[in-house]
Design a protein around this motif. Structure first.
Motif: not given
Ligand SMILES: Cc1cc2nc3c(=O)[nH]c(=O)nc-3n(C[C@@H](O)[C@@H](O)[C@H](O)COP(=O)(O)OP(=O)(O)OC[C@H]3O[C@@H](n4cnc5c(N)ncnc54)[C@H](O)[C@@H]3O)c2cc1C
Ligand code: FES
Ligand code: FES
Lengths: 158, 295
Positions: B1-26
């Motif tokens: 496995m190539r290293p990656f960061a793992y996030a465990r958002p506690g709400s949809l709003a937090e999840a959207f923040d993470l998704l929107e901040d990332a590049e689509p392919g990342d």
């Protein structure tokens, strides 16, 4: 990036704190960080069941869970069956029917069978085969393995 | 496995923040991980960020009846879907299809939304979802979009999921009229094998439909317009002609699981069997229009 994260898990009834890297699986963490080498790695892609452990009451492939995902989970491995060095009735049944040949698949088989018996204390042979469909044995001891599970099911408090 | 960061958002709003901040392919989402971790292990997938959807306070696992549909939340495991009384009563073909996925261990982790989002050409729940006109609910900060599964899956490993969206639920409209359904699947062995082909047949008053899987780039639905396949009095010859017309719309390929011609031939055989069972179950009224007291 090779960050590690703190993870709290309960393994065989004991709370454990780990620092795991994201690329580690739960199986890696059990085997290498906790020295619980009963769970085996074979295919590492969910096909063989050698890495089967219980999460709560359910059987899962530890090779398909990231160690970081396991934070907060209650895990039982083969080392957690039986008590005080005695075999559990299910483990004993595996010995009695001669189900254990090389033994590599057996920890996974036993854990999958334990999950089945937790949910269905009196399974039919077909139920046992379905419950163990995700576990491969290359010594081809399937019949005796099924016999072992049925024997344990009949016996006291499987 | 190539290293990656793992996030465990506690709400949809937090999840959207993470998704929107990332590049689509990342970025990749994870529920059961039964496809994702295999991809990570092989190196075929190498995201920088993995977002875990199993701990969103506003998207718990669960199944609910909402406005005449059964709504299955994304984090719900196949095991829990298979065990649900409402699903069993109204969507037995989906239960049969989900029960063929992998093994107990796989079904304890795998989700239905993940099965859809992964969009393997052979994913097993596809045909039952199509026959029931299932819809994927795609949620972003802007709100919800509802897309039929048939349109959501664009081709092998390709879906209409947009950057910043999460597939939050699958909705299955409760049948309003009696129908008989049957799922059928061809594999080389029972247990942990991908389908060589799969299909689902639904027979209702005056109409029969089939969904075919693993015989084209994406699962698709065909309808018998002649009415022959909904007619219990129709002769075997007429039925077979109608079935041939439908199965001829498949475009199977040859791969390690089967050759093209074999797939095409078996599609007819399995269609015939599934149709017989669906027709019989329709006429026995085995599936009641009112949920909760069928099955
Ligand atoms: C040994 C084995 C045997 C299998 N056998 C079968 C089989 O017989 N039939 C079959 O159909 N499948 C089979 N599968 C695949 C099946 O387990 C998966 O398709 C599963 O259903 C995916 O769900 P998941 O929750 O594990 O998804 P994950 O692995 O967590 O995710 C799968 C993909 O979908 C994306 N995704 C997941 N959830 C969402 C969401 N809510 N919103 C947006 N994107 C999302 C992820 O980013 C990822 O790209 C098998 C897998 C294994 C390992
Ligand atoms: S090592 Fe996990 S299923 Fe084979
Ligand atoms: S006993 Fe050898 S693999 Fe099963």
């Amino acid at each position: 990036m090779s960050d590690t994260s703190p993870v709290q898990v309960t393994v065989n009834g004991a709370a454990r704190s780990l620092d795991v890297s994201t690329t580690e699986t739960l199986l890696d963490a059990l085997r290498w960080d906790l020295d619980l080498t009963g769970s085996k790695e074979c295919c590492a892609e969910g096909e063989c069941g050698a890495c089967t452990v219980l999460v709560g009451d359910r059987a899962v492939n530890a090779c398909l869970v990231l160690a970081v995902e396991a934070d907060g989970l209650d895990i039982t491995t083969i080392e957690g069956l039986g008590a005080g060095g005695d075999l559990s009735p299910l483990q004993d049944a595996f010995l009695q029917t001669g189900a254990i040949q090389c033994g590599f698949c057996i920890p996974g088989m036993v854990m999958a069978a334990q999950a089945l018996l937790n949910e269905n204390p009196s399974p039919t042979p077909a139920d046992v085969r379905e419950g163990l469909a995700g576990n491969l044995c290359r010594c081809a001891g399937y019949q005796r393995i099924v016999d072992a599970v049925l024997l344990a099911a009949e016996g006291p408090a499987a | 496995m190539r290293p990656f960061a793992y996030a465990r958002p506690g709400s949809l709003a937090e999840a959207f923040d993470l998704l929107e901040d990332a590049e689509p392919g990342d970025v990749r989402m994870i529920v059961g991980g039964t496809d994702l971790i295999v991809g990570l292990q092989s190196g075929k997938i190498a995201p920088r960020l993995v977002v875990d959807l199993k701990h969103l306070a506003d998207l718990p696992a669960g199944i609910a009846e909402i406005d005449g549909a059964i709504s299955i939340a994304a984090p719900t495991s196949l095991t829990d879907i298979i065990a649900d009384e409402r699903v069993r009563a109204s969507f037995p073909a989906l239960v049969d299809a989900a029960s063929t996925v992998g093994s107990v261990q796989i079904r304890n982790r795998a989700s239905l939304t993940g099965n859809i989002c992964n969009a393997s050409p052979a994913f097993d729940t596809a045909t039952a979802l199509l026959i029931h006109d299932a819809v994927v609910v795609l949620t972003s900060r802007a709100g919800n979009r509802r897309v039929p599964v048939a349109d959501f899956v664009l081709g092998p490993r390709s879906t209409d999921l947009r950057h910043g969206e999460i597939a939050t639920a699958v909705e299955l409209p409760l049948p309003t009229a009696p129908m008989g359904t049957k799922f059928a699947r061809l594999t080389r062995r029972r247990g942990v094998d991908l389908a060589t082909l799969s299909l689902c047949c639904a027979v209702g008053a005056g109409r029969a439909r089939f969904a075919f899987g693993a015989v084209a780039p994406r699962p698709f639905v065909v309808t018998d317009e002649s009415g022959v396949l909904a007619d219990p009095e129709a002769g075997a010859h007429d039925r077979d002609r109608a079935l041939l017309e439908l199965t001829a719309q498949a475009r199977p390929i040859s791969d390690l699981r089967a050759g093209r011609d074999y797939r095409q031939a078996m599609l007819l055989v399995l269609s015939r069997r599934a149709h017989e069972a669906a027709l019989a179950s329709f006429h026995d009224g085995a599936l009641n229009a009112t949920p909760l007291n069928g099955g």
